[in-house]
Design an enzyme around this catalytic site. Structure first.
Site, PDB file in Angstrom:
ATOM      1  N   SER A   6       0.846  -1.186   0.000  1.00 47.34           N
ATOM      2  CA  SER A   6       0.000   0.000   0.000  1.00 47.34           C
ATOM      3  C   SER A   6       0.883   1.238   0.000  1.00 47.34           C
ATOM      4  CB  SER A   6      -0.895   0.001   1.250  1.00 47.34           C
ATOM      5  OG  SER A   6      -1.469   1.279   1.458  1.00 47.34           O
ATOM      6  N   SER A   7       0.371   2.318  -0.548  1.00 52.73           N
ATOM      7  CA  SER A   7       1.129   3.571  -0.564  1.00 52.73           C
ATOM      8  C   SER A   7       1.287   4.171   0.830  1.00 52.73           C
ATOM      9  CB  SER A   7       0.452   4.588  -1.482  1.00 52.73           C
ATOM     10  OG  SER A   7      -0.866   4.863  -1.040  1.00 52.73           O
ATOM     11  N   CYS A   8       0.567   3.646   1.832  1.00 50.72           N
ATOM     12  CA  CYS A   8       0.706   4.179   3.196  1.00 50.72           C
ATOM     13  C   CYS A   8       2.024   3.771   3.842  1.00 50.72           C
ATOM     14  CB  CYS A   8      -0.466   3.736   4.065  1.00 50.72           C
ATOM     15  SG  CYS A   8      -0.443   1.991   4.501  1.00 50.72           S
ATOM     16  N   TYR A  63      -0.923  -0.606  10.300  1.00 53.90           N
ATOM     17  CA  TYR A  63      -1.113  -1.291   9.018  1.00 53.90           C
ATOM     18  C   TYR A  63       0.112  -1.107   8.134  1.00 53.90           C
ATOM     19  CZ  TYR A  63      -3.136  -2.295   4.402  1.00 53.90           C
ATOM     20  OH  TYR A  63      -3.377  -2.805   3.149  1.00 53.90           O
ATOM     21  N   LYS A 116       2.795  -3.867   6.386  1.00 56.36           N
ATOM     22  CA  LYS A 116       3.069  -3.931   4.949  1.00 56.36           C
ATOM     23  C   LYS A 116       4.566  -3.758   4.660  1.00 56.36           C
ATOM     24  CE  LYS A 116      -0.845  -4.993   3.304  1.00 56.36           C
ATOM     25  NZ  LYS A 116      -0.979  -6.298   2.612  1.00 56.36           N
ATOM     26  N   HIS A 172     -13.066   2.847   2.536  1.00 55.04           N
ATOM     27  CA  HIS A 172     -12.167   3.898   2.085  1.00 55.04           C
ATOM     28  C   HIS A 172     -12.966   5.035   1.460  1.00 55.04           C
ATOM     29  CE1 HIS A 172      -8.738   0.797   2.106  1.00 55.04           C
ATOM     30  NE2 HIS A 172      -8.450   1.710   3.008  1.00 55.04           N
TER      31      HIS A 172
END
Length: 333
Positions: free
Chosen positions: A109-111, A138, A142, A181
């Site tokens: 994920s881009s987070c 989270y 990842k 989301h």
């Protein structure tokens, strides 16, 4: 002599990303797609995951299963988000190595990137600053998945790959009123406002943060594309980071997104922004030059994608009110 079909396990096939990967793989005669529901295979259970890989003789894995949610869910269930995602990554990566899986793709994920990383965010920005606090548990899980793949490749010579998609939406999305989301959450809110004849819709935050959005089937195609690259070509393009951002040219403010969704749904009332609610990261745009250099680009525009997503939500009944309860393990969104 004809080769037997490749056995490809898509973990999280009922979710938005897993479903898109299954559609991208299509009905090819040279592959057999293997799937399991959460009830059939709990990826947090190491013993069951080990038995599954021992029995199924899997050639390739797309790891698109995770515990996911929006800002509210991440704030409410941080322990579940980090614990379950760590277990999923550790169990699937380790048992893939043990059973001799030839190639694996881990979906992140881009987070994973620092909250105030230089924009657009290059893969090399990983671990160069503090994470956005609202989804740090989270994100850490990842990041651990990326490092698992990197470490097994370095120590055991495996061919485990990683892709970091931007914000996703599309068929099979999660429309839960509390744990979705931004796009599915707003689609539900504007749809219900239209159905009830409400005069306004309230959107969290100031409306100024910028976000890019990628249609799920574009990501599905990107995943299959990355897995098809010869190993040396993958490594040459990935470079030192060892993984790929998967982004989109569609970057808009939350305010513009809300207006587009109102138009998609046909809501004609007012849009009000609740500035007492959090905005999250001010901007999060990925630099996708590495994957674009391999020959992949997205094909679905945001306007067309919103229309397709809304149509799917209506046809599938996903906008019907679900029970308000803590979400269980769901597939990557």
């Amino acid at each position: 002599m004809n080769q037997p079909p490749q056995r490809i396990f898509v973990a999280g096939h009922r979710g938005m990303v897993g479903g898109a990967i299954v559609r991208a793989l299509g009905a090819r005669p040279d592959i057999t797609v293997i799937t399991r529901t959460h009830a059939e295979l709990d990826l947090c259970d190491q013993a069951r995951v080990r038995a599954f890989f021992a029995e199924q003789r899997i050639d390739q894995v797309y790891l698109a299963a995770a515990r996911v949610g929006g800002i509210h869910a991440n704030n409410t269930y941080p322990a579940e988000f980090i614990q379950q995602n760590l277990l999923i990554a550790a169990n699937v990566v380790h048992e893939s190595w043990r059973s001799g899986v030839k190639r694996l793709l881990f979906l992140g994920s881009s987070c994973i990137y620092p909250a105030f990383a230089t924009q657009p965010i290059d893969e090399a920005a990983l671990l160069t600053g503090a994470l956005e606090p609202t989804n740090a548990p989270y994100a850490i899980a990842k990041i651990a998945g990326i490092k698992l793949c990197e470490s097994y490749n370095r120590q055991y010579g495996t061919d485990f790959r990683c892709a970091m998609p931007t914000n996703l939406y599309g068929p099979g999305d999660n429309y839960h009123p509390e744990n979705s989301h931004v796009i599915p959450g707003l689609l539900r809110r504007f749809h219900e406002a239209k159905q009830s004849g409400a005069s306004e819709v309230v959107v969290w935050g100031t409306g100024t943060p910028l976000r890019e959005f990628l249609y799920a089937d574009d990501l599905g195609q990107a995943c299959v594309h990355l897995m098809a690259l010869p190993q040396q070509e993958y490594r040459n393009h990935a470079g030192a980071p060892g993984f790929f951002n998967v982004g989109s040219p569609d970057e808009v403010s939350i305010r513009v997104l809300a207006e587009l969704i109102a138009d998609t749904v046909g809501f004609r009332g007012a849009i009000r922004f609740d500035t007492s609610k959090p905005d999250g990261t001010p901007r999060k745009r990925l630099n996708s030059r590495r994957i674009e250099a391999t020959g992949w680009k997205p094909t679905v525009s945001l306007v067309d994608g919103l229309r397709l997503a809304y149509r799917d939500a209506l046809q599938s009944g996903r906008l019907e009110s679900p029970p308000r309860r803590q979400p269980r393990l769901v597939a990557l969104r």
